[in-house]
Scaffold this active site. Structure first.
Site, PDB file in Angstrom:
ATOM      1  N   GLU A 103      48.611 -19.852 -18.718  1.00 55.81           N
ATOM      2  CA  GLU A 103      47.295 -20.414 -19.075  1.00 55.81           C
ATOM      3  C   GLU A 103      46.713 -19.472 -20.130  1.00 55.81           C
ATOM      4  O   GLU A 103      46.683 -19.807 -21.305  1.00 55.81           O
ATOM      5  CB  GLU A 103      46.395 -20.490 -17.830  1.00 55.81           C
TER       6      GLU A 103
ATOM      7  N   ASP B  10      39.085 -27.838 -12.262  1.00 52.14           N
ATOM      8  CA  ASP B  10      37.776 -27.582 -11.640  1.00 52.14           C
ATOM      9  C   ASP B  10      36.781 -28.593 -12.206  1.00 52.14           C
ATOM     10  O   ASP B  10      35.923 -28.247 -13.029  1.00 52.14           O
ATOM     11  CB  ASP B  10      37.334 -26.151 -11.960  1.00 52.14           C
TER      12      ASP B  10
HETATM   13  N1  ADE Z   1      40.825 -20.761 -10.175  1.00 53.65           N
HETATM   14  C1  ADE Z   1      40.128 -21.890 -10.377  1.00 53.65           C
HETATM   15  N2  ADE Z   1      40.427 -22.401 -11.584  1.00 53.65           N
HETATM   16  C2  ADE Z   1      41.352 -21.584 -12.147  1.00 53.65           C
HETATM   17  C3  ADE Z   1      42.053 -21.578 -13.363  1.00 53.65           C
HETATM   18  N3  ADE Z   1      41.882 -22.526 -14.296  1.00 53.65           N
HETATM   19  N4  ADE Z   1      42.905 -20.567 -13.607  1.00 53.65           N
HETATM   20  C4  ADE Z   1      43.087 -19.601 -12.711  1.00 53.65           C
HETATM   21  N5  ADE Z   1      42.450 -19.557 -11.545  1.00 53.65           N
HETATM   22  C5  ADE Z   1      41.591 -20.541 -11.253  1.00 53.65           C
HETATM   23 ZN    ZN Z   2      43.795 -23.928 -11.783  1.00 53.71          ZN
END
Ligand code: ADE
Ligand code: ZN
Length: 355
Positions: A212, A291
């Protein structure tokens, strides 16, 4: 003719197109239940539990939803979840998500929960688990299958993750998988080798956030060292052509989260999102909301956003939906049912949600 304001959704697509996208049956594979805490519910639970949130109003809280990177989001995310205390709170949170997700076509969901973020505040891990299982049961009664993924916080001590897993080992049958999330850079997968080995012993599936903000190397290490069967995000895999070939050849799913990637500045805007590059490379990429309360939309909103940004036709949307089913841990029988629902949508049906 340009659509009138009333005909436009947040994605800018015509309302009937959005309604059709919302009726597309999908599996959601990357969803943090704590990330579904809408501002209204945060205030409701704060009042229920006698907790003072450090925000003056809903608008004040919403005004904080401007993130510059993953950490800036995580700071607010952990702050808000302090309102979650009881089994009832987790049931309410889960049921609100299930309701919204159902309206967005989700028919199977694999939900992350951050047990450590609650146990460090004195909340009982089994209350978290039981409240979320209650919510999944509500979903099941409506035709939504699913399971829970116990996700370890990689920026907290490894021993704490191991203790958390052991504390729920007697409930392994109530878990689908383990995962790894929170701040990525500086917390490489190899730290969690013993924890993931124990999860394997317990018969749990294994997934991990990687690629990410962190490098492609973390994706490879999550596969090789943790035995991850699926990679959450993984968009930075594109920096490593050999890795992309491996993901394609081994059919390793990536749970991609377009709105999240834009809001956390992983990509500059939706039109620059690499999801089509991943599909073109033959990778089993899926669309997820991560999220949704914080990033501007649930699963179908993400699909609609992509449809608008890239002018996608139904063929690409169907491929993404099929990938989500394929990448899930649902049984062979359930996968067949979900594919049949997608077939029906592709034939122009499946419109019980239209209207
Ligand atoms: N916890 C909640 N959303 C997250 C994300 N996008 N990356 C890492 N940890 C997370
Ligand atoms: Zn995540």
């Amino acid at each position: 003719m340009a659509p009138s304001l009333g005909e436009r959704s947040i994605s800018g697509l015509q309302a009937d197109r959005v309604a059709r996208i919302r009726a597309l049956p999908t599996a959601e594979l990357h969803l943090h239940i704590e990330g579904t805490l809408e501002p209204e519910l945060a205030f409701e639970l704060a009042a229920r539990n006698g907790i003072a949130l450090p925000f003056d109003s809903l608008d004040d809280l919403r005004s904080r939803y401007e993130f510059t990177d993953l950490q800036s989001f995580l700071d607010l995310y952990y702050e808000c979840m302090a309102v979650l205390r009881t089994r009832d709170d987790f049931r309410t949170l889960g049921e609100r998500y299930v309701q919204r997700a159902f309206e967005q076509g989700v028919r199977h969901v694999e939900i992350f929960f951050d047990a450590q973020a609650h146990t460090v505040r004195g909340v009982n891990a089994e209350d978290v688990l039981d409240g979320l299982l209650d919510a999944l049961e509500t979903g099941r009664q409506r035709g939504m299958s699913g399971g829970l993924i116990l996700s370890f916080l990689r920026d907290r001590p490894v021993l704490e993750a191991m203790d958390t897993l052991e504390s729920l080992a007697h409930r392994a049958a109530d878990l689908l998988a383990v995962g790894l999330d929170s701040a990525e850079v500086g917390y490489p997968p190899q730290l969690f080798v013993p924890v993931f080995a124990r999860a394997k012993e317990l018969g749990l599936h294994r997934v991990a956030h990687a690629g990410e903000e962190g490098p492609a190397e973390y994706v490879r290490d999550a596969l090789d060292l943790l035995g991850a069967e699926r990679i959450d995000h993984g968009v930075r895999s594109l920096e490593d052509p050999e890795l992309i070939k491996r993901l394609r050849d081994e059919r390793i799913p990536l749970t991609v989260c377009p709105f999240s990637n834009v809001r956390l500045a992983v990509v500059p805007d939706l039109t620059k999102h690499p999801i089509l590059d991943l599909l073109a490379a033959g990778v089993l990429a899926t669309v997820n909301s991560d999220d949704p309360a914080y990033f501007g939309g649930y699963l179908a909103d993400n699909m609609a956003g992509l449809a608008e940004a890239f002018d996608l036709g139904d063929d690409v949307l169907v491929r993404l939906a099929r990938n989500s089913v394929e990448g899930s841990f649902a049984s062979v029988e359930r996968k067949a049912e979900l594919h049949a629902l997608i077939d029906e949508w592709a034939r122009g049906g499946g419109g019980e949600l239209l209207g």
